[in-house]
Design an enzyme around this catalytic site. Structure first.
Site, PDB file in Angstrom:
ATOM      1  N   SER A 147      52.441  12.449 -60.323  1.00 35.18           N
ATOM      2  CA  SER A 147      53.674  11.641 -60.459  1.00 35.18           C
ATOM      3  C   SER A 147      54.886  12.559 -60.574  1.00 35.18           C
ATOM      4  O   SER A 147      55.954  12.268 -60.032  1.00 35.18           O
ATOM      5  CB  SER A 147      53.582  10.714 -61.672  1.00 35.18           C
ATOM      6  OG  SER A 147      53.452  11.454 -62.869  1.00 35.18           O
ATOM      7  N   ASP A 205      55.653  17.809 -67.348  1.00 40.96           N
ATOM      8  CA  ASP A 205      55.112  17.814 -65.978  1.00 40.96           C
ATOM      9  C   ASP A 205      56.209  18.066 -64.944  1.00 40.96           C
ATOM     10  O   ASP A 205      56.040  18.879 -64.020  1.00 40.96           O
ATOM     11  CB  ASP A 205      54.414  16.479 -65.667  1.00 40.96           C
ATOM     12  CG  ASP A 205      53.154  16.283 -66.484  1.00 40.96           C
ATOM     13  OD1 ASP A 205      52.843  17.149 -67.308  1.00 40.96           O
ATOM     14  OD2 ASP A 205      52.476  15.255 -66.286  1.00 40.96           O
TER      15      ASP A 205
HETATM   16  N1  LIG Z   1      51.386  11.183 -53.194  1.00 41.69           N
HETATM   17  C1  LIG Z   1      51.887  10.119 -53.823  1.00 41.69           C
HETATM   18  N2  LIG Z   1      52.414   9.094 -53.118  1.00 41.69           N
HETATM   19  C2  LIG Z   1      52.904   8.026 -53.760  1.00 41.69           C
HETATM   20  N3  LIG Z   1      52.918   7.861 -55.097  1.00 41.69           N
HETATM   21  C3  LIG Z   1      52.425   8.825 -55.841  1.00 41.69           C
HETATM   22  C4  LIG Z   1      51.874   9.999 -55.259  1.00 41.69           C
HETATM   23  N4  LIG Z   1      51.429  10.784 -56.255  1.00 41.69           N
HETATM   24  C5  LIG Z   1      51.688  10.120 -57.408  1.00 41.69           C
HETATM   25  N5  LIG Z   1      52.274   8.952 -57.182  1.00 41.69           N
HETATM   26  C6  LIG Z   1      52.704   7.953 -58.191  1.00 41.69           C
HETATM   27  O1  LIG Z   1      52.318   8.469 -59.463  1.00 41.69           O
HETATM   28  C7  LIG Z   1      51.377   7.605 -60.114  1.00 41.69           C
HETATM   29  C8  LIG Z   1      50.311   8.412 -60.825  1.00 41.69           C
HETATM   30  O2  LIG Z   1      50.890   8.959 -61.957  1.00 41.69           O
HETATM   31  P1  LIG Z   1      50.120   9.247 -63.307  1.00 41.69           P
HETATM   32  O3  LIG Z   1      51.124   9.867 -64.189  1.00 41.69           O
HETATM   33  O4  LIG Z   1      49.385   8.045 -63.795  1.00 41.69           O
HETATM   34  O5  LIG Z   1      49.028  10.343 -62.888  1.00 41.69           O
HETATM   35  P2  LIG Z   1      49.194  11.909 -62.650  1.00 41.69           P
HETATM   36  O6  LIG Z   1      50.640  12.253 -62.643  1.00 41.69           O
HETATM   37  O7  LIG Z   1      48.404  12.257 -61.442  1.00 41.69           O
HETATM   38  O8  LIG Z   1      48.474  12.513 -63.939  1.00 41.69           O
HETATM   39  P3  LIG Z   1      49.132  13.178 -65.274  1.00 41.69           P
HETATM   40  O9  LIG Z   1      50.399  12.438 -65.549  1.00 41.69           O
HETATM   41  O10 LIG Z   1      48.097  12.959 -66.345  1.00 41.69           O
HETATM   42  O11 LIG Z   1      49.298  14.599 -64.921  1.00 41.69           O
HETATM   43  C9  LIG Z   1      50.808   6.758 -59.004  1.00 41.69           C
HETATM   44  O12 LIG Z   1      50.425   5.493 -59.537  1.00 41.69           O
HETATM   45  C10 LIG Z   1      51.981   6.627 -58.038  1.00 41.69           C
HETATM   46  O13 LIG Z   1      52.850   5.591 -58.464  1.00 41.69           O
HETATM   47  C1  LIG Z   2      49.767  13.074 -71.575  1.00 43.92           C
HETATM   48  C2  LIG Z   2      50.986  13.943 -71.290  1.00 43.92           C
HETATM   49  O1  LIG Z   2      51.217  14.763 -72.427  1.00 43.92           O
HETATM   50  C3  LIG Z   2      50.749  14.893 -70.137  1.00 43.92           C
HETATM   51  C4  LIG Z   2      50.442  14.249 -68.821  1.00 43.92           C
HETATM   52  O2  LIG Z   2      50.286  15.260 -67.845  1.00 43.92           O
HETATM   53  C5  LIG Z   2      52.167  13.040 -71.034  1.00 43.92           C
HETATM   54  C6  LIG Z   2      53.495  13.764 -71.054  1.00 43.92           C
HETATM   55  O3  LIG Z   2      53.601  14.862 -71.590  1.00 43.92           O
HETATM   56  O4  LIG Z   2      54.458  13.162 -70.529  1.00 43.92           O
HETATM   57 MG   LIG Z   3      51.921  11.810 -64.287  1.00 48.36          MG
END
Ligand SMILES: Nc1ncnc2c1ncn2[C@@H]1O[C@H](COP(=O)(O)OP(=O)(O)OP(=O)(O)O)[C@@H](O)[C@H]1O
Ligand SMILES: C[C@@](O)(CCO)CC(=O)[O-]
Ligand SMILES: [Mg+2]
Length: 398
Positions: A147, A205
């Site tokens: 994300s 992030d």
């Molecule tokens: N390549 C992509 N294309 C479109 N949307 C995306 C893409 N990558 C991420 N997203 C958006 O980000 C969301 C995922 O975010 P989420 O924060 O839940 O997971 P993450 O960022 O992979 O993991 P974390 O936040 O734990 O590192 C998806 O539901 C979508 O809305």
């Molecule tokens: C779970 C969390 O600590 C990390 C997600 O990659 C959320 C954040 O810091 O925003």
């Molecule tokens: Mg995320």
């Protein structure tokens, strides 16, 4: 309005220590990964705004005139990078047809895009027609900051297209990065995207997606760790789906319910991050010894237990820890947990055969597993000739 075309990329991240605790003002240590998200922005004359998101099978467009109606009469009211504009979010939710509590992958991605697009162009009088296509090497929603990489690319491309930050490349140049001031702006707009997707992000992030490298993050303060030993890490994706938003909210609920129990756990995670940072610095100043690696491994085990106490573990992550420990290797979840990815520390003396056998064991569990290198560059602008062939090939389809 003259729109500048561009191609941007930003890296994913792995959190070594401090996930969740960082949301509540504690220290986190995070590294960028050599897996990136790529974005291509094209000017069009279709009077439409189009978005192509092949990773989540989403291809949508809106008439510019329809989007124009979402802007307040005075466009100058928008464009505040410090606070999320709740009224604009409400209007966008109506447009996209989603309710406040939605977790739908597509809706979150679209809301984040439209929010940054409208905010960045609001002051310019007229909204431009354009097409944005995004493709990522990162698994979506698996703890590797997909994300944030998405939000960082959106912020960089839309700020550059609007002329708020300079477009860096002449035709011949290949890849370039902005200066501190522009990076700071990209990071802040990306944080707004994260707010829409996550609810209550710490900002770690998007900081890694913007700056890359290895960072210490504490209450918005970003400190690059320039001198750290070369760390070898296995990344494992359990493929168990989860939502960062739900997991972050779950930890908050636990804190509210049991403050005297959970707050000390978060403080202890903070101490784990600080001890890890101290150990990494000793390893850089002196030659890394097996004792240093013993400490890093113990910290991984302690933190994994803490994360389980916070309620963000998962049986698939327990299996990851058990399977790797059977080969003498230590693992913890990374990112929000609840499934998704884990990291496994490799020691310099870990034999190749042990690594290969561990990878095979994890694949036998149905997981994806690969060795990764850490510390990749943060957000970049590329000329078409300098983009990874696979990414260009996908982005050129739209
Ligand atoms: N390549 C992509 N294309 C479109 N949307 C995306 C893409 N990558 C991420 N997203 C958006 O980000 C969301 C995922 O975010 P989420 O924060 O839940 O997971 P993450 O960022 O992979 O993991 P974390 O936040 O734990 O590192 C998806 O539901 C979508 O809305
Ligand atoms: C779970 C969390 O600590 C990390 C997600 O990659 C959320 C954040 O810091 O925003
Ligand atoms: Mg995320």
């Amino acid at each position: 309005m003259h729109i500048k075309e561009c191609i941007m990329s930003a890296p994913g991240k792995a959190i070594l220590h401090g996930e969740h605790a960082v949301v509540h003002g504690n220290v986190a240590l995070a590294v960028s990964l050599n897996l990136r998200t790529y974005l291509r922005l094209q000017a069009t004359s279709t009077s439409k705004v189009c978005i192509n998101l092949p990773n989540i099978n989403t291809f949508l467009s809106w008439d510019v005139t329809k989007l124009q109606q979402l802007l307040p009469d005075s466009g100058a009211e928008l464009g505040n990078v410090n606070e999320l504009d709740a009224e604009l979010v409400r209007r966008l939710r109506d447009l996209v047809g989603v309710s406040n509590g939605t977790l739908d992958t597509r809706s979150m991605a679209i809301l984040a895009f439209l929010y940054i697009y409208l905010s960045v162009f609001a002051g310019s009088g007229e909204l431009p027609s354009l097409t944005v296509s995004v493709w990522s090497e990162l698994p979506t929603g698996a703890g590797l900051g997909s994300s944030a990489a998405y939000s960082v690319c959106l912020a960089a491309a839309l700020l550059s297209a609007s002329g708020t930050i300079p477009s860096l490349l002449s035709d011949q140049e290949s890849t370039a990065r902005w200066g501190e001031v522009e990076m700071e702006l990209i990071n802040r707009w990306a944080f707004q995207g994260e707010r829409i997707i996550h609810g209550n992000p710490s900002g770690v992030d998007n900081a890694v997606g913007t700056w890359g490298g290895i960072l210490r993050y504490h209450s918005g303060k970003i400190t690059p760790l320039n001198r750290v030993p070369m760390l070898r890490i296995l990344l494992t994706n359990t493929k168990v789906p989860r939502s960062t938003k739900v997991l972050v909210a779950g930890v908050k609920d636990k804190m509210n319910k049991f403050p005297s129990i959970i707050n000390p756990v978060l403080e202890s995670v903070n101490a784990v991050s600080c001890t890890c940072e101290q150990t990494l610095s000793e390893m850089t100043n002196d030659t890394p010894t097996p004792e240093h690696y013993n400490i890093l491994e113990e910290l991984i085990d302690i933190n994994q237990h803490h994360l389980n106490v916070m309620g963000v573990g998962h049986p698939a992550l327990d299996t990851l820890c058990r399977v790797t420990l059977a080969r003498g290797l230590h693992s913890k979840l990374t990112g929000a947990g609840g499934g998704g990815c884990g990291i496994t520390l490799l020691r310099p003396e870990t034999e190749c055969s042990v690594i290969q056998n561990t990878i095979q064991d994890l694949r036998d569990c149905g997981y994806d597993c690969w060795e990764t290198s850490v510390g990749a560059e943060g957000v970049q602008q590329h000329s078409p000739l300098a983009v990874k062939e696979e990414a260009l090939e996908v982005l050129a389809r739209y």
